[in-house]
Scaffold this motif. Structure first.
Motif, PDB file in Angstrom:
ATOM      1  N   LEU A  90     -80.822  50.293-105.506  1.00 15.08           N
ATOM      2  CA  LEU A  90     -80.543  49.178-104.598  1.00 15.08           C
ATOM      3  C   LEU A  90     -79.084  48.768-104.698  1.00 15.08           C
ATOM      4  O   LEU A  90     -78.420  48.521-103.697  1.00 15.08           O
ATOM      5  CB  LEU A  90     -81.429  47.980-104.939  1.00 15.08           C
ATOM      6  CG  LEU A  90     -82.925  48.151-104.779  1.00 15.08           C
ATOM      7  CD1 LEU A  90     -83.649  46.895-105.245  1.00 15.08           C
ATOM      8  CD2 LEU A  90     -83.266  48.458-103.353  1.00 15.08           C
ATOM      9  N   GLY A  91     -78.589  48.692-105.915  1.00 18.19           N
ATOM     10  CA  GLY A  91     -77.203  48.286-106.141  1.00 18.19           C
ATOM     11  C   GLY A  91     -76.214  49.251-105.508  1.00 18.19           C
ATOM     12  O   GLY A  91     -75.198  48.827-104.952  1.00 18.19           O
ATOM     13  N   GLU A  92     -76.500  50.540-105.590  1.00 19.99           N
ATOM     14  CA  GLU A  92     -75.604  51.530-104.982  1.00 19.99           C
ATOM     15  C   GLU A  92     -75.553  51.351-103.469  1.00 19.99           C
ATOM     16  O   GLU A  92     -74.475  51.407-102.869  1.00 19.99           O
ATOM     17  CB  GLU A  92     -76.077  52.950-105.319  1.00 19.99           C
ATOM     18  CG  GLU A  92     -75.854  53.351-106.760  1.00 19.99           C
ATOM     19  CD  GLU A  92     -76.514  54.667-107.126  1.00 19.99           C
ATOM     20  OE1 GLU A  92     -76.002  55.317-108.049  1.00 19.99           O
ATOM     21  OE2 GLU A  92     -77.536  55.044-106.504  1.00 19.99           O
ATOM     22  N   LEU A  93     -76.701  51.125-102.854  1.00 18.42           N
ATOM     23  CA  LEU A  93     -76.747  50.950-101.406  1.00 18.42           C
ATOM     24  C   LEU A  93     -76.018  49.674-100.995  1.00 18.42           C
ATOM     25  O   LEU A  93     -75.225  49.680-100.055  1.00 18.42           O
ATOM     26  CB  LEU A  93     -78.197  50.928-100.926  1.00 18.42           C
ATOM     27  CG  LEU A  93     -78.407  50.758 -99.422  1.00 18.42           C
ATOM     28  CD1 LEU A  93     -77.728  51.887 -98.648  1.00 18.42           C
ATOM     29  CD2 LEU A  93     -79.892  50.702 -99.107  1.00 18.42           C
ATOM     30  N   GLN A  94     -76.284  48.584-101.698  1.00 22.50           N
ATOM     31  CA  GLN A  94     -75.622  47.316-101.375  1.00 22.50           C
ATOM     32  C   GLN A  94     -74.112  47.423-101.524  1.00 22.50           C
ATOM     33  O   GLN A  94     -73.354  47.023-100.641  1.00 22.50           O
ATOM     34  CB  GLN A  94     -76.159  46.200-102.274  1.00 22.50           C
ATOM     35  CG  GLN A  94     -77.581  45.829-101.989  1.00 22.50           C
ATOM     36  CD  GLN A  94     -78.194  44.960-103.079  1.00 22.50           C
ATOM     37  OE1 GLN A  94     -77.597  44.744-104.125  1.00 22.50           O
ATOM     38  NE2 GLN A  94     -79.395  44.473-102.825  1.00 22.50           N
ATOM     39  N   LEU A  95     -73.672  47.972-102.642  1.00 21.76           N
ATOM     40  CA  LEU A  95     -72.244  48.101-102.905  1.00 21.76           C
ATOM     41  C   LEU A  95     -71.573  49.037-101.899  1.00 21.76           C
ATOM     42  O   LEU A  95     -70.488  48.742-101.387  1.00 21.76           O
ATOM     43  CB  LEU A  95     -72.009  48.584-104.329  1.00 21.76           C
ATOM     44  CG  LEU A  95     -70.570  48.578-104.821  1.00 21.76           C
ATOM     45  CD1 LEU A  95     -69.971  47.180-104.750  1.00 21.76           C
ATOM     46  CD2 LEU A  95     -70.510  49.089-106.257  1.00 21.76           C
ATOM     47  N   ALA A  96     -72.221  50.149-101.586  1.00 19.38           N
ATOM     48  CA  ALA A  96     -71.654  51.092-100.611  1.00 19.38           C
ATOM     49  C   ALA A  96     -71.451  50.413 -99.264  1.00 19.38           C
ATOM     50  O   ALA A  96     -70.395  50.561 -98.642  1.00 19.38           O
ATOM     51  CB  ALA A  96     -72.568  52.313-100.462  1.00 19.38           C
ATOM     52  N   CYS A  97     -72.427  49.648 -98.825  1.00 20.11           N
ATOM     53  CA  CYS A  97     -72.319  48.977 -97.521  1.00 20.11           C
ATOM     54  C   CYS A  97     -71.260  47.874 -97.547  1.00 20.11           C
ATOM     55  O   CYS A  97     -70.484  47.739 -96.594  1.00 20.11           O
ATOM     56  CB  CYS A  97     -73.673  48.416 -97.098  1.00 20.11           C
ATOM     57  SG  CYS A  97     -74.856  49.718 -96.647  1.00 20.11           S
ATOM     58  N   GLN A  98     -71.214  47.107 -98.608  1.00 24.73           N
ATOM     59  CA  GLN A  98     -70.215  46.042 -98.693  1.00 24.73           C
ATOM     60  C   GLN A  98     -68.799  46.608 -98.754  1.00 24.73           C
ATOM     61  O   GLN A  98     -67.903  46.134 -98.049  1.00 24.73           O
ATOM     62  CB  GLN A  98     -70.491  45.155 -99.902  1.00 24.73           C
ATOM     63  CG  GLN A  98     -71.737  44.306 -99.725  1.00 24.73           C
ATOM     64  CD  GLN A  98     -72.158  43.608-101.010  1.00 24.73           C
ATOM     65  OE1 GLN A  98     -71.943  44.120-102.100  1.00 24.73           O
ATOM     66  NE2 GLN A  98     -72.764  42.443-100.862  1.00 24.73           N
ATOM     67  N   LEU A  99     -68.575  47.615 -99.580  1.00 21.54           N
ATOM     68  CA  LEU A  99     -67.239  48.195 -99.702  1.00 21.54           C
ATOM     69  C   LEU A  99     -66.824  48.925 -98.425  1.00 21.54           C
ATOM     70  O   LEU A  99     -65.681  48.797 -97.972  1.00 21.54           O
ATOM     71  CB  LEU A  99     -67.173  49.141-100.903  1.00 21.54           C
ATOM     72  CG  LEU A  99     -67.274  48.472-102.273  1.00 21.54           C
ATOM     73  CD1 LEU A  99     -67.333  49.520-103.381  1.00 21.54           C
ATOM     74  CD2 LEU A  99     -66.116  47.515-102.501  1.00 21.54           C
ATOM     75  N   LEU A 100     -67.745  49.674 -97.837  1.00 23.55           N
ATOM     76  CA  LEU A 100     -67.407  50.382 -96.604  1.00 23.55           C
ATOM     77  C   LEU A 100     -67.146  49.388 -95.476  1.00 23.55           C
ATOM     78  O   LEU A 100     -66.266  49.613 -94.645  1.00 23.55           O
ATOM     79  CB  LEU A 100     -68.502  51.376 -96.223  1.00 23.55           C
ATOM     80  CG  LEU A 100     -68.208  52.260 -95.016  1.00 23.55           C
ATOM     81  CD1 LEU A 100     -66.879  53.010 -95.174  1.00 23.55           C
ATOM     82  CD2 LEU A 100     -69.350  53.233 -94.794  1.00 23.55           C
ATOM     83  N   GLY A 101     -67.868  48.298 -95.451  1.00 17.57           N
ATOM     84  CA  GLY A 101     -67.610  47.261 -94.450  1.00 17.57           C
ATOM     85  C   GLY A 101     -66.189  46.732 -94.557  1.00 17.57           C
ATOM     86  O   GLY A 101     -65.510  46.514 -93.547  1.00 17.57           O
ATOM     87  N   GLU A 102     -65.720  46.521 -95.779  1.00 12.02           N
ATOM     88  CA  GLU A 102     -64.347  46.060 -95.991  1.00 12.02           C
ATOM     89  C   GLU A 102     -63.345  47.135 -95.576  1.00 12.02           C
ATOM     90  O   GLU A 102     -62.312  46.837 -94.967  1.00 12.02           O
ATOM     91  CB  GLU A 102     -64.139  45.680 -97.459  1.00 12.02           C
ATOM     92  CG  GLU A 102     -62.762  45.164 -97.783  1.00 12.02           C
ATOM     93  CD  GLU A 102     -62.395  43.859 -97.105  1.00 12.02           C
ATOM     94  OE1 GLU A 102     -61.199  43.506 -97.125  1.00 12.02           O
ATOM     95  OE2 GLU A 102     -63.278  43.183 -96.538  1.00 12.02           O
ATOM     96  N   ILE A 103     -63.636  48.389 -95.864  1.00 11.40           N
ATOM     97  CA  ILE A 103     -62.758  49.493 -95.461  1.00 11.40           C
ATOM     98  C   ILE A 103     -62.660  49.567 -93.939  1.00 11.40           C
ATOM     99  O   ILE A 103     -61.570  49.733 -93.385  1.00 11.40           O
ATOM    100  CB  ILE A 103     -63.246  50.827 -96.063  1.00 11.40           C
ATOM    101  CG1 ILE A 103     -63.012  50.825 -97.572  1.00 11.40           C
ATOM    102  CG2 ILE A 103     -62.570  52.024 -95.392  1.00 11.40           C
ATOM    103  CD1 ILE A 103     -63.696  51.961 -98.318  1.00 11.40           C
ATOM    104  N   VAL A 104     -63.783  49.417 -93.263  1.00 10.40           N
ATOM    105  CA  VAL A 104     -63.789  49.448 -91.796  1.00 10.40           C
ATOM    106  C   VAL A 104     -62.956  48.297 -91.247  1.00 10.40           C
ATOM    107  O   VAL A 104     -62.165  48.480 -90.318  1.00 10.40           O
ATOM    108  CB  VAL A 104     -65.237  49.415 -91.249  1.00 10.40           C
ATOM    109  CG1 VAL A 104     -65.262  49.139 -89.755  1.00 10.40           C
ATOM    110  CG2 VAL A 104     -65.951  50.717 -91.570  1.00 10.40           C
ATOM    111  N   ARG A 105     -63.100  47.123 -91.830  1.00 12.88           N
ATOM    112  CA  ARG A 105     -62.304  45.967 -91.395  1.00 12.88           C
ATOM    113  C   ARG A 105     -60.816  46.261 -91.548  1.00 12.88           C
ATOM    114  O   ARG A 105     -60.010  46.006 -90.656  1.00 12.88           O
ATOM    115  CB  ARG A 105     -62.688  44.715 -92.195  1.00 12.88           C
ATOM    116  CG  ARG A 105     -61.991  43.443 -91.713  1.00 12.88           C
ATOM    117  CD  ARG A 105     -62.250  42.276 -92.652  1.00 12.88           C
ATOM    118  NE  ARG A 105     -61.614  42.448 -93.946  1.00 12.88           N
ATOM    119  CZ  ARG A 105     -60.297  42.302 -94.179  1.00 12.88           C
ATOM    120  NH1 ARG A 105     -59.484  42.008 -93.200  1.00 12.88           N
ATOM    121  NH2 ARG A 105     -59.799  42.465 -95.381  1.00 12.88           N
ATOM    122  N   LEU A 106     -60.430  46.843 -92.695  1.00 12.35           N
ATOM    123  CA  LEU A 106     -59.026  47.172 -92.941  1.00 12.35           C
ATOM    124  C   LEU A 106     -58.529  48.270 -91.993  1.00 12.35           C
ATOM    125  O   LEU A 106     -57.384  48.227 -91.535  1.00 12.35           O
ATOM    126  CB  LEU A 106     -58.831  47.590 -94.397  1.00 12.35           C
ATOM    127  CG  LEU A 106     -58.996  46.459 -95.416  1.00 12.35           C
ATOM    128  CD1 LEU A 106     -59.018  47.024 -96.829  1.00 12.35           C
ATOM    129  CD2 LEU A 106     -57.906  45.420 -95.252  1.00 12.35           C
TER     130      LEU A 106
END
Length: 127
Positions: A90-106
């Motif tokens: 669960l943690g890997e999925l949550q972290l992947a989505c949160q970090l990738l979301g920030e990358i997409v924003r950038l």
């Protein structure tokens, strides 16, 4: 205040989609079912796909990357920003989505700055 990350869920496995929804509930993540993909695909930040991705949704993987959106692939061999094993936590999925979301924003922010810079250079060269 941070903006929600919009995630399009693409899987024919209803159990997997339910797991994703439970895992990602909250965490500033807004989840959408792939049944709305034809009308709203450009509004999503991340495409979350697995090996049961509906055939009609497969072109979204390529389109997402072309449009600067992120792709998280689970147990699937496709070009993706993040690839997770089918037994991810669960943690890997949550972290992947949160970090990738920030990358997409950038990425989007960078694209806006480059467009602005190009316009300014063009204006500077005119009389």
């Amino acid at each position: 205040m941070a903006t929600d990350i919009n995630i399009l869920l693409c899987s024919q496995d209803t159990g997997r989609q339910r797991f994703w929804r439970q895992s990602l509930a909250g965490h500033q993540l807004q989840l959408w079912d792939d049944t709305v993909n034809s009308r709203h695909a450009a509004q999503f930040d991340i495409l979350l796909v697995d090996a049961t991705i509906p055939p009609a949704s497969r072109p979204l993987v390529t389109a997402a990357q072309t449009n600067g959106q992120g792709v998280v692939a689970i147990g699937l061999e496709v070009p993706a920003d993040v690839t997770l094993a089918t037994d991810h936590t669960l943690g890997e999925l949550q972290l992947a989505c949160q970090l990738l979301g920030e990358i997409v924003r950038l990425r989007r922010q960078q694209q806006i700055h480059e467009t602005d810079r190009s316009k300014l250079e063009s204006l500077a060269l005119t009389d």
